[in-house]
Design a protein around this motif. Sequence first.
Motif, PDB file in Angstrom:
ATOM      1  N   LEU A  67      32.725  15.414  30.761  1.00  0.00           N
ATOM      2  CA  LEU A  67      32.121  16.126  31.887  1.00  0.00           C
ATOM      3  C   LEU A  67      33.203  16.451  32.906  1.00  0.00           C
ATOM      4  O   LEU A  67      33.948  15.568  33.335  1.00  0.00           O
ATOM      5  N   LEU A  68      33.294  17.706  33.286  1.00  0.00           N
ATOM      6  CA  LEU A  68      34.192  18.163  34.353  1.00  0.00           C
ATOM      7  C   LEU A  68      33.341  18.515  35.562  1.00  0.00           C
ATOM      8  O   LEU A  68      32.445  19.358  35.481  1.00  0.00           O
ATOM      9  N   ILE A  69      33.603  17.856  36.687  1.00  0.00           N
ATOM     10  CA  ILE A  69      32.849  18.111  37.919  1.00  0.00           C
ATOM     11  C   ILE A  69      33.743  18.852  38.906  1.00  0.00           C
ATOM     12  O   ILE A  69      34.849  18.408  39.205  1.00  0.00           O
ATOM     13  N   GLU A  70      33.246  19.969  39.419  1.00  0.00           N
ATOM     14  CA  GLU A  70      34.009  20.776  40.368  1.00  0.00           C
ATOM     15  C   GLU A  70      33.168  21.038  41.615  1.00  0.00           C
ATOM     16  O   GLU A  70      32.004  21.445  41.519  1.00  0.00           O
ATOM     17  N   ALA A  71      33.771  20.789  42.795  1.00  0.00           N
ATOM     18  CA  ALA A  71      33.049  20.962  44.058  1.00  0.00           C
ATOM     19  C   ALA A  71      32.746  22.423  44.356  1.00  0.00           C
ATOM     20  O   ALA A  71      31.768  22.735  45.045  1.00  0.00           O
ATOM     21  N   GLY A  72      33.575  23.329  43.849  1.00  0.00           N
ATOM     22  CA  GLY A  72      33.330  24.754  44.030  1.00  0.00           C
ATOM     23  C   GLY A  72      32.688  25.350  42.793  1.00  0.00           C
ATOM     24  O   GLY A  72      32.213  24.651  41.906  1.00  0.00           O
ATOM     25  N   GLY A  73      32.689  26.674  42.751  1.00  0.00           N
ATOM     26  CA  GLY A  73      32.113  27.365  41.609  1.00  0.00           C
ATOM     27  C   GLY A  73      33.137  28.245  40.932  1.00  0.00           C
ATOM     28  O   GLY A  73      34.264  27.843  40.693  1.00  0.00           O
ATOM     29  N   HIS A  74      32.742  29.478  40.655  1.00  0.00           N
ATOM     30  CA  HIS A  74      33.657  30.442  40.056  1.00  0.00           C
ATOM     31  C   HIS A  74      34.400  31.179  41.164  1.00  0.00           C
ATOM     32  O   HIS A  74      33.784  31.811  42.018  1.00  0.00           O
ATOM     33  N   ILE A  75      35.699  31.090  41.144  1.00  0.00           N
ATOM     34  CA  ILE A  75      36.510  31.765  42.165  1.00  0.00           C
ATOM     35  C   ILE A  75      36.464  33.270  41.947  1.00  0.00           C
ATOM     36  O   ILE A  75      36.430  33.752  40.812  1.00  0.00           O
ATOM     37  N   ASN A  76      36.428  34.009  43.039  1.00  0.00           N
ATOM     38  CA  ASN A  76      36.308  35.474  43.005  1.00  0.00           C
ATOM     39  C   ASN A  76      37.245  36.086  41.966  1.00  0.00           C
ATOM     40  O   ASN A  76      38.473  36.024  42.106  1.00  0.00           O
ATOM     41  N   ASN A  77      36.691  36.667  40.929  1.00  0.00           N
ATOM     42  CA  ASN A  77      37.482  37.166  39.810  1.00  0.00           C
ATOM     43  C   ASN A  77      38.348  38.357  40.198  1.00  0.00           C
ATOM     44  O   ASN A  77      39.440  38.552  39.671  1.00  0.00           O
ATOM     45  N   PHE A  78      37.873  39.151  41.135  1.00  0.00           N
ATOM     46  CA  PHE A  78      38.615  40.331  41.569  1.00  0.00           C
ATOM     47  C   PHE A  78      39.935  39.935  42.211  1.00  0.00           C
ATOM     48  O   PHE A  78      41.015  40.334  41.782  1.00  0.00           O
ATOM     49  N   TYR A  79      39.864  39.104  43.237  1.00  0.00           N
ATOM     50  CA  TYR A  79      41.071  38.733  43.969  1.00  0.00           C
ATOM     51  C   TYR A  79      41.953  37.753  43.196  1.00  0.00           C
ATOM     52  O   TYR A  79      43.178  37.768  43.335  1.00  0.00           O
ATOM     53  N   SER A  80      41.358  36.886  42.393  1.00  0.00           N
ATOM     54  CA  SER A  80      42.175  35.905  41.682  1.00  0.00           C
ATOM     55  C   SER A  80      42.891  36.512  40.485  1.00  0.00           C
ATOM     56  O   SER A  80      44.010  36.122  40.168  1.00  0.00           O
ATOM     57  N   SER A  81      42.270  37.450  39.804  1.00  0.00           N
ATOM     58  CA  SER A  81      42.881  38.019  38.598  1.00  0.00           C
ATOM     59  C   SER A  81      44.086  38.888  38.912  1.00  0.00           C
ATOM     60  O   SER A  81      45.083  38.870  38.195  1.00  0.00           O
ATOM     61  N   ILE A  82      44.004  39.666  39.974  1.00  0.00           N
ATOM     62  CA  ILE A  82      45.080  40.593  40.324  1.00  0.00           C
ATOM     63  C   ILE A  82      46.151  39.809  41.092  1.00  0.00           C
ATOM     64  O   ILE A  82      45.919  39.355  42.217  1.00  0.00           O
ATOM     65  N   PRO A  83      47.323  39.620  40.508  1.00  0.00           N
ATOM     66  CA  PRO A  83      48.330  38.718  41.092  1.00  0.00           C
ATOM     67  C   PRO A  83      48.690  39.009  42.542  1.00  0.00           C
ATOM     68  O   PRO A  83      48.930  38.077  43.318  1.00  0.00           O
ATOM     69  N   SER A  84      48.730  40.257  42.932  1.00  0.00           N
ATOM     70  CA  SER A  84      49.219  40.592  44.269  1.00  0.00           C
ATOM     71  C   SER A  84      48.175  40.424  45.367  1.00  0.00           C
ATOM     72  O   SER A  84      48.479  40.601  46.547  1.00  0.00           O
ATOM     73  N   LEU A  85      46.940  40.086  45.010  1.00  0.00           N
ATOM     74  CA  LEU A  85      45.871  40.015  46.012  1.00  0.00           C
ATOM     75  C   LEU A  85      45.460  38.582  46.345  1.00  0.00           C
ATOM     76  O   LEU A  85      44.417  38.358  46.948  1.00  0.00           O
ATOM     77  N   PHE A  86      46.280  37.607  45.977  1.00  0.00           N
ATOM     78  CA  PHE A  86      45.919  36.200  46.151  1.00  0.00           C
ATOM     79  C   PHE A  86      45.602  35.819  47.584  1.00  0.00           C
ATOM     80  O   PHE A  86      44.768  34.947  47.850  1.00  0.00           O
ATOM     81  N   VAL A  87      46.261  36.488  48.551  1.00  0.00           N
ATOM     82  CA  VAL A  87      46.104  36.080  49.948  1.00  0.00           C
ATOM     83  C   VAL A  87      44.676  36.269  50.435  1.00  0.00           C
ATOM     84  O   VAL A  87      44.217  35.571  51.343  1.00  0.00           O
ATOM     85  N   PHE A  88      43.918  37.168  49.820  1.00  0.00           N
ATOM     86  CA  PHE A  88      42.554  37.422  50.273  1.00  0.00           C
ATOM     87  C   PHE A  88      41.606  36.270  49.938  1.00  0.00           C
ATOM     88  O   PHE A  88      40.470  36.238  50.416  1.00  0.00           O
ATOM     89  N   LEU A  89      42.050  35.341  49.104  1.00  0.00           N
ATOM     90  CA  LEU A  89      41.218  34.183  48.775  1.00  0.00           C
ATOM     91  C   LEU A  89      41.378  33.046  49.773  1.00  0.00           C
ATOM     92  O   LEU A  89      40.558  32.137  49.818  1.00  0.00           O
ATOM     93  N   GLN A  90      42.439  33.089  50.553  1.00  0.00           N
ATOM     94  CA  GLN A  90      42.651  32.048  51.552  1.00  0.00           C
ATOM     95  C   GLN A  90      41.704  32.255  52.722  1.00  0.00           C
ATOM     96  O   GLN A  90      41.426  33.375  53.125  1.00  0.00           O
ATOM     97  N   LYS A  91      41.176  31.157  53.226  1.00  0.00           N
ATOM     98  CA  LYS A  91      40.161  31.161  54.286  1.00  0.00           C
ATOM     99  C   LYS A  91      38.852  31.799  53.820  1.00  0.00           C
ATOM    100  O   LYS A  91      38.056  32.265  54.642  1.00  0.00           O
ATOM    101  N   SER A  92      38.625  31.827  52.512  1.00  0.00           N
ATOM    102  CA  SER A  92      37.369  32.332  51.960  1.00  0.00           C
ATOM    103  C   SER A  92      36.556  31.153  51.441  1.00  0.00           C
ATOM    104  O   SER A  92      36.958  29.989  51.562  1.00  0.00           O
ATOM    105  N   LYS A  93      35.426  31.435  50.812  1.00  0.00           N
ATOM    106  CA  LYS A  93      34.605  30.365  50.239  1.00  0.00           C
ATOM    107  C   LYS A  93      35.335  29.645  49.116  1.00  0.00           C
ATOM    108  O   LYS A  93      34.935  28.538  48.709  1.00  0.00           O
ATOM    109  N   ASP A  94      36.387  30.260  48.578  1.00  0.00           N
ATOM    110  CA  ASP A  94      37.139  29.686  47.468  1.00  0.00           C
ATOM    111  C   ASP A  94      38.334  28.854  47.935  1.00  0.00           C
ATOM    112  O   ASP A  94      39.205  28.510  47.142  1.00  0.00           O
TER     113      ASP A  94
END
Length: 575
Positions: A67-94
């Motif tokens: 069993l793998l337990i994670e406090a979050g869910g699925h991280i935003n696929n749009f911002y996480s997949s595109i390497p240059s857009l990582f900064v938009f995930l900071q200070k977000s729900k992720d």
Amino acid sequence: MNNLSKKYLIPITIALSSLSVYYLWKSTDVSCISYPNASYTYIIVGGGTAGCVLASRLSENPHNRVLLIEAGGHINNFYSSIPSLFVFLQKSKDDWSYDSTSQKWSSFGFKQKKQALARGKGLGGSGEINCVIYNGIHRDTLNNNFSNFIRGCGPETCHYLDKLIPPQHCTTTRKPHFPLYLKRSSPKLGEVAKQAVEELGDPSIRYHEALSTIFKGERWSTYRSHLIPAIGRPNLHILCNVEVVKIIFENRKAIGLQYLDGTIYSEKEIIISAGSINTPKLLLASGVGNKTELDKLGISTIANLPGVGLNLHDHFSMPIYVHIQAPLSVTMLKMLNLKEIFNYLVYREGLYASSPVMAIVKSRRSYNIMFAGSTPEEPFLSVSNYLPQTFRTLLPFSNSFSKEGMILLAGCRKPKSRGFVKLDVNKEVVVDPQYLQHEDDVRCIQEGGYQTQMYLHKLHISAVVLASKIVNSTAFQNIGASIHLPEIENCNYTRSFENEKYLECIIRTSAITSYHQAGTCAMGKHALAVVDDYFRVHNLKGLRVVDGSVIPKPLNNFPNTAVAVIAEYAATLLT
């Protein structure tokens, strides 16, 4: 809205809409269960870089129910997949969005003197929100940094890395699987940096090309390399959006976990992989830590381990803006070009498919990480926690769409300052990195010294001096490079890199975290060690810690792949 913003509103909207629609269409998420079983063979707390590796490896054995337990869910696929857009995930729900306490020796140019400590919250963890840089993990690095607990020194050490990295980077007889692909980039600014280092002619100053964990134009984290290929296994369950609040012990053996909606039990072992902040947080809340401090909080002590939460280390970097005249950097105007968008959507190439890091230059004590582009005020101002006036004087063209320039992050490879993670009276987590508490860290960034046989005398090559040498080289002068010396309030000294008082002032005001927090559950046999060489928590049974918190001393920056290697090794001890 100014005229410049209006001019680019339509292409910006088209570009973001196109990419958003594409990633919504192609999204491949791991299925999370709603109701876990009463017990499992192994339970892993934390679905970050280490947790994804462990879940994959332990579930390879069909007899293990994992069993793998994670406090979050699925991280935003749009911002996480595109390497240059990582900064938009900071200070977000992720992002856990932790802030440090007000710093005593640094961060004078930040809001409330606090550093923003981005930590990934969701499957993949911080490996889904970082800048995808790989650097410094090879056989010698493993032997030097991990020889205390990875026993296969020499050629065998590479065995664990070979599970991650394709053979051209680490060759052994073992066939790699779930490879963590590396992308080589050859940007023109990187070539200029290489020429500059060659021109300096100092063998202790080395150029490192930019290697990124990118595959087919997308981020390639352990979530993608390890967890996603394992999702079809019937013996692997993943529980999302559940935060574990306490470890349950019986006769000093970890037997289960408590969360908001119930409890789950383990038949063999529990592995905590919640990261360098949340792992000590959970241990302390469960009664594992300094007995004196736990008594003050009214927490019953299960194991008196004073080192839990101590030894927090991180790389701390000074941003140096460099003007350039040649059109070699990354600008907003180039990023928003529709041809660039098309190039990424169709061919998975170009600026969107690349990390912003162009090269890394290191001396024996310091490093300079070269980011090829300016940083627009939004979102960088809000996620960094800089005071507006500090940000704007550091990065004078942050509102320009077309100004060519780059940023050097200058820092110390082996910082000596140590902070801590603890619980306050309300049992909320407190993080105090104590950046620049040790005077040597300032000197290392400012004027650190080392011996070199080439000159047969002591040279002072620090991070900032190294940056100055690079930019003043003929190679960089040929592209019109010049260093910006910020005029920072309260740093009322002659603005020059030769002025030590000015340098110390701007470092203590403007240096920023590199997001490499580690060490808070250090491995070892000393009095403050938390885990042994097998990742087992001292004086307890059935409980291990496997994540960056076990790393006793700072690595050569970019520790994400090192954490994956640690998890690969730990998995072999459990299977």
